[in-house]
Design a protein around this motif. Sequence first.
Motif, mmCIF file in Angstrom:
data_model
loop_
_atom_site.group_PDB
_atom_site.id
_atom_site.type_symbol
_atom_site.label_atom_id
_atom_site.label_comp_id
_atom_site.label_asym_id
_atom_site.label_seq_id
_atom_site.Cartn_x
_atom_site.Cartn_y
_atom_site.Cartn_z
ATOM 1 N N PHE A 1 0.994 -1.010 -0.014
ATOM 2 C CA PHE A 1 0.343 0.417 -0.100
ATOM 3 C C PHE A 1 1.203 1.089 -0.253
ATOM 4 O O PHE A 1 0.556 2.673 0.278
ATOM 5 C CB PHE A 1 -0.657 0.275 1.109
ATOM 6 N N ARG A 2 2.367 1.130 -0.419
ATOM 7 C CA ARG A 2 3.207 1.928 -0.613
ATOM 8 C C ARG A 2 2.659 3.659 -1.064
ATOM 9 O O ARG A 2 1.518 3.640 -1.795
ATOM 10 C CB ARG A 2 3.972 1.570 -1.681
ATOM 11 N N PRO A 3 2.784 4.644 -0.172
ATOM 12 C CA PRO A 3 3.176 5.208 0.878
ATOM 13 C C PRO A 3 2.759 4.539 2.143
ATOM 14 O O PRO A 3 3.420 5.170 3.282
ATOM 15 C CB PRO A 3 3.567 5.737 0.493
ATOM 16 N N PHE A 4 1.262 3.615 1.947
ATOM 17 C CA PHE A 4 0.958 4.091 3.542
ATOM 18 C C PHE A 4 1.212 2.685 4.026
ATOM 19 O O PHE A 4 1.539 1.304 3.420
ATOM 20 C CB PHE A 4 -0.300 4.025 2.659
ATOM 21 N N CYS A 5 0.746 2.681 5.255
ATOM 22 C CA CYS A 5 0.346 1.213 5.601
ATOM 23 C C CYS A 5 -0.435 0.386 5.499
ATOM 24 O O CYS A 5 -0.014 -1.153 6.152
ATOM 25 C CB CYS A 5 0.594 1.715 7.305
ATOM 26 N N SER A 6 -1.610 0.478 5.345
ATOM 27 C CA SER A 6 -3.400 -0.315 4.775
ATOM 28 C C SER A 6 -3.797 0.165 4.021
ATOM 29 O O SER A 6 -3.130 1.438 3.411
ATOM 30 C CB SER A 6 -3.271 -0.755 6.492
#
Length: 74
Positions: free
Chosen positions: A35-40
Amino acid sequence: MSARSRGAQGSGKAAKATAKALKCPICGKTRSEAFRPFCSKHCADIDLGRWLGGRYVVPGAPVASNATEKDDDC
């Protein structure tokens, strides 16, 4: 040890340090490659909602509203 091999080792350490420092911009947890740049997906959806809701603004020239625009095609 040659300069080339020293440079490769140095960049490897820097890359690891950078990877550890990368956090989710929404919640601050470690980001996920899926889910780059996110964690989820949840944090990615929050970001999308912010874009669609107009909370993020890209600077630019002012846009004329529909009431003041003149139709040149008619």
